[in-house]
Design an enzyme around this catalytic site. Structure first.
Site, PDB file in Angstrom:
ATOM      1  N   LYS A   1       0.840  -1.195   0.000  1.00  0.00           N
ATOM      2  CA  LYS A   1       0.000   0.000   0.000  1.00  0.00           C
ATOM      3  C   LYS A   1       0.875   1.245   0.000  1.00  0.00           C
ATOM      4  O   LYS A   1       2.091   1.176   0.183  1.00  0.00           O
ATOM      5  CB  LYS A   1      -0.914  -0.012   1.231  1.00  0.00           C
ATOM      6  CG  LYS A   1      -0.179  -0.072   2.550  1.00  0.00           C
ATOM      7  CD  LYS A   1      -1.132  -0.198   3.718  1.00  0.00           C
ATOM      8  CE  LYS A   1      -0.361  -0.234   5.039  1.00  0.00           C
ATOM      9  NZ  LYS A   1      -1.249  -0.236   6.207  1.00  0.00           N
TER      10      LYS A   1
ATOM     11  N   TYR B   1      16.177  29.582   8.726  1.00  0.00           N
ATOM     12  CA  TYR B   1      14.985  30.298   9.162  1.00  0.00           C
ATOM     13  C   TYR B   1      14.863  30.314  10.690  1.00  0.00           C
ATOM     14  O   TYR B   1      15.172  29.336  11.365  1.00  0.00           O
ATOM     15  CB  TYR B   1      13.728  29.650   8.578  1.00  0.00           C
ATOM     16  CG  TYR B   1      13.515  29.936   7.118  1.00  0.00           C
ATOM     17  CD1 TYR B   1      13.290  31.231   6.658  1.00  0.00           C
ATOM     18  CD2 TYR B   1      13.534  28.898   6.194  1.00  0.00           C
ATOM     19  CE1 TYR B   1      13.088  31.480   5.316  1.00  0.00           C
ATOM     20  CE2 TYR B   1      13.326  29.140   4.846  1.00  0.00           C
ATOM     21  CZ  TYR B   1      13.112  30.435   4.409  1.00  0.00           C
ATOM     22  OH  TYR B   1      12.912  30.691   3.080  1.00  0.00           O
TER      23      TYR B   1
END
Length: 360
Positions: free
Chosen positions: A35, A255
């Site tokens: 999956k 950042y």
């Protein structure tokens, strides 16, 4: 010079992991979970190799995954189990693709039985033994056996459940789920039984039944969410150095000025970020592997870039590739540093990474 991240998939390592799990499972069938596009690595690719290694049953979550896998396997015979079961309106497409739905509720049973219209269609039955996600409650299964007309046109070939804590061998829920599953599965004596995932295979013979459904340990993650010497790395994610620079003492990186250099520091800027699948949460414990050693990440992971400490590493030059996950920095280790799991880390690897396949 390579300008982007690179994901190398080692199909021989995948085959080796399959062999390890098959040996550990004793005589139980190994039915790989493919999956989420084969845990992010390419369902068609991994299922094809696993089919070559003897796998004849596979598990997917979404209907679209099952349809794509059936198409990819072509004339290679295999059972494809659909974990979502029969969602509203999906029955014709499930039958057309030759999928076996895992029925999770009384309404799903009714829908598949009604769709059969006098024919007999195969199905698996999912029993919820304590995870409280999908599946019939044990008391619902008891009621079902007392109203067998609901199964009139269904051939229940398999009864499954799913372990919530298989990665923690001493967790008391494992024993409770085993006891509940054994009791309820006995109501369907003609059906095969499946309980164990990757971790469940290693909980002991009692958990293995007729079929085991490994996922993460096929793809390089340990069965207990930590590295396991028996399991090989299948995915290697690398990224090139774009620039090497010196950051003076007292200046910040990235950042939010989340990291400040305590000394003059040599830093490599890599062409990889959270848009490629590196978790933003990897700061401040994340690292990469280069030139025989772990190199700590410095500052926050940004969309396209990360910074890495290369002080005293003369080999770090633009164009050199650093390993984000792989045989030297295992996926369980990298995931733990980011406060997540190998499952999430693998399935988040983005298509931007150039893919290379070894061991075809």
């Amino acid at each position: 010079m390579t300008e982007t991240s690179r994901l190398t998939l080692d199909l021989d390592a995948l085959a080796s992991n399959h062999a390890v799990l098959r040996a550990a499972a004793g005589g139980a069938e190994i039915a790989p979970a493919v999956k989420a596009d084969g845990y992010g690595l390419g369902a068609a690719l991994v299922a094809g190799r696993l089919w070559d290694e003897g796998a004849r049953s596979f598990y997917v979550a979404r209907l679209s995954e099952g349809v794509a896998l059936r198409r990819a396997l072509g004339d290679r015979a295999a059972a494809i189990y659909l974990l979502d079961g029969v969602t509203p309106g999906s029955a014709p497409a499930i039958e057309a693709a030759g999928l076996t739905p895992v029925l999770n509720s009384l309404p799903q049973i009714e829908a598949w039985n009604s769709h059969a219209r006098g024919r007999v269609l195969d199905a698996a039955l999912h029993i919820d033994t304590g995870m409280n996600r999908l599946g019939l409650r044990p008391e619902e299964a008891v009621v079902l056996t007392g109203a067998m007309d609901r199964l009139k046109f269904l051939n229940i070939t398999l009864v499954i459940s799913h372990l919530a804590c298989a990665g923690e061998p001493d967790h008391p829920l494992n024993a409770r789920q085993l006891a509940r599953f054994t009791e309820v599965a006995a109501l369907f004596p003609n059906a095969r039984r499946s309980l164990a995932n990757s971790g469940g295979i290693f909980l002991g013979e009692d958990f293995r039944f007729d079929q085991c459904r490994p996922g993460i340990s096929l793809y390089g993650g340990g069965p207990r969410d930590v590295p396991d010497a028996r399991i090989k790395a299948v995915a290697t994610l690398e990224a090139p150095i774009l620039q090497a620079r010196v950051v003076p003492r007292g200046e910040s990186i990235g950042y939010g000025a989340a990291f400040t250099a305590q000394d003059t520091t040599r830093v490599a800027i890599l062409a990889v970020g959270y848009a490629d699948g590196v978790p933003r949460a990897a700061h401040p414990r994340g690292a990469v592997w280069f030139d025989g050693a772990r190199r700590p990440m410095m500052g926050r992971v940004s969309m396209d870039l990360i910074a890495v400490d290369i002080t005293d590493c003369d080999a770090a030059r633009p164009g050199a590739m650093m390993q984000i996950i792989g045989p030297d920095l295992l996926v369980d280790e990298a995931a733990a540093a980011a406060g997540t799991t190998a499952y999430e880390l693998l399935t988040r690897i983005a298509p931007r990474a150039r893919r290379v396949v070894e061991g075809r």
